[in-house]
Design an enzyme around this catalytic site. Structure first.
Site, PDB file in Angstrom:
ATOM      1  N   LYS A   1       0.809  -1.311  -0.158  1.00 20.88           N
ATOM      2  CA  LYS A   1       0.029  -0.152   0.040  1.00 20.88           C
ATOM      3  C   LYS A   1       1.019   1.383  -0.077  1.00 20.88           C
ATOM      4  O   LYS A   1       0.664   2.280  -0.619  1.00 20.88           O
ATOM      5  CB  LYS A   1      -1.009  -0.045   1.343  1.00 20.88           C
ATOM      6  CG  LYS A   1      -1.454   1.396   1.579  1.00 20.88           C
ATOM      7  CD  LYS A   1      -2.490   1.388   2.813  1.00 20.88           C
ATOM      8  CE  LYS A   1      -1.621   1.489   3.998  1.00 20.88           C
ATOM      9  NZ  LYS A   1      -1.632   3.080   4.224  1.00 20.88           N
ATOM     10  N   ASN A   2       1.782   1.258   0.929  1.00 21.54           N
ATOM     11  CA  ASN A   2       2.668   2.656   1.115  1.00 21.54           C
ATOM     12  C   ASN A   2       3.686   2.546   0.055  1.00 21.54           C
ATOM     13  O   ASN A   2       4.350   3.795  -0.197  1.00 21.54           O
ATOM     14  CB  ASN A   2       3.187   2.400   2.530  1.00 21.54           C
ATOM     15  CG  ASN A   2       2.078   2.802   3.309  1.00 21.54           C
ATOM     16  OD1 ASN A   2       0.960   3.238   3.317  1.00 21.54           O
ATOM     17  ND2 ASN A   2       2.504   2.677   4.778  1.00 21.54           N
TER      18      ASN A   2
ATOM     19  N   CYS B   1      -5.735   7.995   8.976  1.00 16.65           N
ATOM     20  CA  CYS B   1      -5.867   7.281  10.271  1.00 16.65           C
ATOM     21  C   CYS B   1      -5.568   8.375  11.521  1.00 16.65           C
ATOM     22  O   CYS B   1      -4.615   8.881  11.451  1.00 16.65           O
ATOM     23  CB  CYS B   1      -4.972   6.127  10.620  1.00 16.65           C
ATOM     24  SG  CYS B   1      -5.151   4.928   9.449  1.00 16.65           S
TER      25      CYS B   1
ATOM     26  N   ARG C   1      -2.541  15.160  12.028  1.00 12.90           N
ATOM     27  CA  ARG C   1      -1.287  14.823  11.966  1.00 12.90           C
ATOM     28  C   ARG C   1      -0.368  16.013  11.133  1.00 12.90           C
ATOM     29  O   ARG C   1      -1.134  16.200   9.996  1.00 12.90           O
ATOM     30  CB  ARG C   1      -1.218  13.290  10.868  1.00 12.90           C
ATOM     31  CG  ARG C   1      -1.544  12.172  12.028  1.00 12.90           C
ATOM     32  CD  ARG C   1      -1.720  11.165  11.229  1.00 12.90           C
ATOM     33  NE  ARG C   1      -0.636  10.488  10.682  1.00 12.90           N
ATOM     34  CZ  ARG C   1      -0.728   9.383   9.755  1.00 12.90           C
ATOM     35  NH1 ARG C   1      -2.260   8.919   9.663  1.00 12.90           N
ATOM     36  NH2 ARG C   1       0.417   8.733   9.241  1.00 12.90           N
TER      37      ARG C   1
ATOM     38  N   ASP D   1       3.923  -0.127  12.320  1.00 15.49           N
ATOM     39  CA  ASP D   1       2.480  -0.533  11.591  1.00 15.49           C
ATOM     40  C   ASP D   1       2.201  -1.924  12.082  1.00 15.49           C
ATOM     41  O   ASP D   1       1.073  -2.545  11.926  1.00 15.49           O
ATOM     42  CB  ASP D   1       2.609  -0.470  10.199  1.00 15.49           C
ATOM     43  CG  ASP D   1       2.699   1.062   9.818  1.00 15.49           C
ATOM     44  OD1 ASP D   1       2.153   1.922  10.281  1.00 15.49           O
ATOM     45  OD2 ASP D   1       3.179   1.217   8.489  1.00 15.49           O
TER      46      ASP D   1
ATOM     47  N   ARG E   1      -9.158  -0.135   3.372  1.00 18.36           N
ATOM     48  CA  ARG E   1      -8.212   0.969   3.086  1.00 18.36           C
ATOM     49  C   ARG E   1      -7.072   0.560   2.700  1.00 18.36           C
ATOM     50  O   ARG E   1      -6.210   0.956   1.767  1.00 18.36           O
ATOM     51  CB  ARG E   1      -8.142   2.038   4.053  1.00 18.36           C
ATOM     52  CG  ARG E   1      -9.213   2.897   4.156  1.00 18.36           C
ATOM     53  CD  ARG E   1      -9.129   4.136   5.154  1.00 18.36           C
ATOM     54  NE  ARG E   1      -7.690   4.489   4.773  1.00 18.36           N
ATOM     55  CZ  ARG E   1      -6.764   5.192   5.720  1.00 18.36           C
ATOM     56  NH1 ARG E   1      -7.026   5.251   6.980  1.00 18.36           N
ATOM     57  NH2 ARG E   1      -5.552   5.737   5.333  1.00 18.36           N
TER      58      ARG E   1
HETATM   59  N1  EPU Z   1       5.476  14.467  11.324  1.00 15.80           N
HETATM   60  C1  EPU Z   1       5.684  15.788  11.710  1.00 15.80           C
HETATM   61  N2  EPU Z   1       5.361  16.599  10.695  1.00 15.80           N
HETATM   62  C2  EPU Z   1       5.228  16.316   9.309  1.00 15.80           C
HETATM   63  C3  EPU Z   1       5.255  15.003   9.216  1.00 15.80           C
HETATM   64  C4  EPU Z   1       5.319  14.025  10.173  1.00 15.80           C
HETATM   65  O1  EPU Z   1       5.564  16.209  12.855  1.00 15.80           O
HETATM   66  O2  EPU Z   1       5.213  17.208   8.702  1.00 15.80           O
HETATM   67  C5  EPU Z   1       5.571  13.562  12.530  1.00 15.80           C
HETATM   68  C6  EPU Z   1       4.548  12.649  12.439  1.00 15.80           C
HETATM   69  O3  EPU Z   1       3.415  13.176  13.373  1.00 15.80           O
HETATM   70  C7  EPU Z   1       4.923  11.438  13.290  1.00 15.80           C
HETATM   71  C8  EPU Z   1       6.332  11.254  12.628  1.00 15.80           C
HETATM   72  O4  EPU Z   1       6.574  12.535  12.255  1.00 15.80           O
HETATM   73  O5  EPU Z   1       5.041  11.438  14.492  1.00 15.80           O
HETATM   74  C9  EPU Z   1       6.247  10.294  11.575  1.00 15.80           C
HETATM   75  O6  EPU Z   1       5.123  10.217  10.712  1.00 15.80           O
HETATM   76  P1  EPU Z   1       5.677   9.886   9.082  1.00 15.80           P
HETATM   77  O7  EPU Z   1       5.407  11.452   8.225  1.00 15.80           O
HETATM   78  O8  EPU Z   1       6.791   8.927   8.884  1.00 15.80           O
HETATM   79  O9  EPU Z   1       4.358   9.511   8.837  1.00 15.80           O
HETATM   80  P2  EPU Z   1       3.681   9.078   7.305  1.00 15.80           P
HETATM   81  O10 EPU Z   1       4.853   9.250   6.308  1.00 15.80           O
HETATM   82  O11 EPU Z   1       2.417  10.035   7.376  1.00 15.80           O
HETATM   83  C10 EPU Z   1       4.157   6.685   7.044  1.00 15.80           C
HETATM   84  C11 EPU Z   1       3.134   5.483   6.614  1.00 15.80           C
HETATM   85  C12 EPU Z   1       2.434   5.101   7.727  1.00 15.80           C
HETATM   86  C13 EPU Z   1       3.521   4.579   8.795  1.00 15.80           C
HETATM   87  C14 EPU Z   1       4.770   5.536   9.277  1.00 15.80           C
HETATM   88  C15 EPU Z   1       5.756   5.011   9.773  1.00 15.80           C
HETATM   89  C16 EPU Z   1       2.348   6.003   4.251  1.00 15.80           C
HETATM   90  C17 EPU Z   1       1.342   6.411   3.731  1.00 15.80           C
HETATM   91  N3  EPU Z   1       2.259   6.048   5.918  1.00 15.80           N
HETATM   92  O12 EPU Z   1       3.427   7.532   7.510  1.00 15.80           O
HETATM   93  O13 EPU Z   1       1.785   4.119   7.615  1.00 15.80           O
HETATM   94  O14 EPU Z   1       2.897   4.230  10.173  1.00 15.80           O
HETATM   95  O15 EPU Z   1       5.168   6.205   7.723  1.00 15.80           O
HETATM   96  O16 EPU Z   1       6.538   5.937  10.139  1.00 15.80           O
HETATM   97  O17 EPU Z   1       3.547   5.642   3.680  1.00 15.80           O
HETATM   98  C18 EPU Z   1      -0.444   2.784   7.814  1.00 15.80           C
HETATM   99  O18 EPU Z   1       0.000   2.476   6.521  1.00 15.80           O
HETATM  100  O19 EPU Z   1      -1.340   2.196   8.378  1.00 15.80           O
HETATM  101  C19 EPU Z   1       0.293   3.871   8.245  1.00 15.80           C
HETATM  102  C20 EPU Z   1       0.026   4.865   9.046  1.00 15.80           C
END
Ligand code: EPU
Length: 420
Positions: A22-23, A117, A124, A308, A401
């Site tokens: 997915k990701n 989520c 977020r 995850d 999803r």
């Molecule tokens: N964060 C910030 N500011 C930002 C972006 C992120 O403070 O602008 C913080 C977040 O609040 C969090 C941390 O950085 O505390 C990590 O967030 P990250 O941006 O890595 O999460 P993401 O990129 O939104 C992806 C996966 C998630 C997975 C995380 C692992 C995708 C679409 N999503 O999320 O997957 O948990 O990396 O770090 O690639 C899932 O598949 O269920 C899922 C949530």
């Protein structure tokens, strides 16, 4: 609204196939905005988030054509507007991946705060993205809950991410490909999905080095070609099935079409808790184990133990002998689902939003539940399959999803799960 009805404690054995990640899939559709040539994508998981990403692309003027099962051609036709639709952006966080490529392709993008989520306090944040786009020369306005970004031509920049973020790393890699000059990204995430995306982009002419390390350099080029992208297997799905098989401990389960190298942190935990398993290059076999022991786990960015898989692992610990401390370091709402496990009979004490202590083994009992989010939803399916009696899980859009036809695939293993 659809629900899952699960009758627990059926022996699970047989074979199950892992879908495309997915990701990884969610990151390739926005890349299509950066080329006028066709991109053919293989191993696309048929999941709700992917359908929403395709709808966004079509809305922006692209053609998305299904060629075969799991194979799609994406091609630019003509641009339709600068706005990302709120109803789709609200549904998944990865929609933010469209922002950078729209800025590059159209010079402007308007979008509401992305949904997805609810696993962090409040919404977020997207500050890392906005800061980085500004460093590259974009102007950012925020009005009426909408962001408006404009840039005639983005310029290469030196960007240090104050937090390690998968999507922010991927977004800036993609955006910097066609910027003027060189971009250096520091403190990047190192997930396999990032390496895979970069391999694809380099194959289309991009000049990116350092993927899989914290420092990534991108030399801007004029044009990106189209190409073929094979989505890597979903490591979270593979890990979820492995944990399910270990927790059920009722027969041999072969998990096919996966890459066990992406799950080393899980195998280290399995070694400690006594799960009996065999890995090959592209499969995982879980064999019955004598006794599952407890073991603490703390989530960490890749290659550490992924957040995850925290929720499925927590369910596994309810069946293990002893106490385990689960420390969720990335998100502060991802342990709230343990309250539902407690209602099912688990012995879990919440120390604070980031830490729970699980005392096992305990019997779990079926009940009526609502899936709070995608990964907790999958964990609750595991709990229901282990539970005595019947469980009803509502709000399964959250599970659809990210997991394609999960009920059908689990039935192949002998699970009694129905979608009504
Ligand atoms: N964060 C910030 N500011 C930002 C972006 C992120 O403070 O602008 C913080 C977040 O609040 C969090 C941390 O950085 O505390 C990590 O967030 P990250 O941006 O890595 O999460 P993401 O990129 O939104 C992806 C996966 C998630 C997975 C995380 C692992 C995708 C679409 N999503 O999320 O997957 O948990 O990396 O770090 O690639 C899932 O598949 O269920 C899922 C949530």
């Amino acid at each position: 609204m659809a629900k899952f009805i699960i009758q627990g404690r059926k022996p699970l054995k047989g074979e199950i196939e892992v879908s495309g990640s997915k990701n990884a899939a969610l990151k390739i559709f926005p890349v299509a905005l950066l080329t006028k040539e066709t991109i053919r994508v293989f191993n696309v998981p048929e999941i709700e988030d992917v359908f929403r990403a395709q709808e966004i692309l079509v809305g922006l003027g692209h053609e998305v054509k299904k060629v075969n099962k799991g194979v799609f051609d994406i091609k630019f036709k003509n641009q339709k507007g600068f706005e990302l639709p709120a109803d789709l952006v609200n549904k998944f966080r990865a929609s933010v991946m469209f922002v950078g490529p729209m800025l590059v392709a159209f010079g402007k993008v308007i979008f509401p705060h992305p949904g997805g989520c609810v696993i962090g306090a409040g919404i977020r944040p997207i500050d890392l993205f906005l800061d980085a786009f500004q460093r590259m020369g974009a102007k950012v306005k925020i009005k009426d809950n909408y962001y408006e970004l404009t840039a005639k031509k983005l310029k290469g920049a030196n960007i240090f991410f104050s937090k390690i973020s998968v999507t922010a790393s991927e977004s800036l890699i993609t955006t910097a490909c066609l910027a003027q000059g060189e971009t250096t990204l520091k403190n990047c995430a190192m997930e396999p999905e990032i390496v895979s995306l970069v391999e694809y982009l380099n194959g289309c002419g991009a000049k990116i080095t350092g993927a899989g390390t914290p420092t990534i350099k991108i030399k801007g080029i004029k044009r990106l070609r189209g190409g073929e992208y094979k989505i890597i297997p979903d490591r979270i799905e593979a890990g979820t099935f492995a944990i399910l098989a270990a927790a059920s401990n009722s027969g041999e389960v072969l998990i096919k079409n996966c890459n066990p190298n992406h799950l080393e942190a899980l195998w280290t935990l399995f070694d400690k808790i006594g799960v009996n398993y065999i890995l090959t290059k592209n499969s995982i076999k879980i064999l019955p184990s004598k006794k599952i022991l407890s073991c603490d786990a703390a989530t960490h960015e890749y290659p550490g133990f992924t957040t995850d898989l925290q929720s499925p692992y927590t369910v596994l610990m309810t069946q293990a002998h002893g106490s385990s401390l689960i420390h969720e370091t990335i998100y502060d709402r991802r342990l709230l689902f343990t309250d539902i496990l407690t209602q099912m009979g688990a012995n879990i004490i919440m120390a604070d939003p980031h830490r729970v202590v699980v005392n096992g083994p305990t019997k779990l009992y079926g009940r009526k539940l609502v899936s709070p989010d995608l990964r907790a939803g999958a964990a609750l399916i595991i709990a229901s399959l282990l539970a005595y009696g019947k469980t009803e899980i509502d709000n399964i859009y959250q599970i659809d999803r990210g997991y394609a036809k999960l009920d059908e695939r689990l039935r192949e293993l002998g699970a009694d799960i129905k979608r009504i």
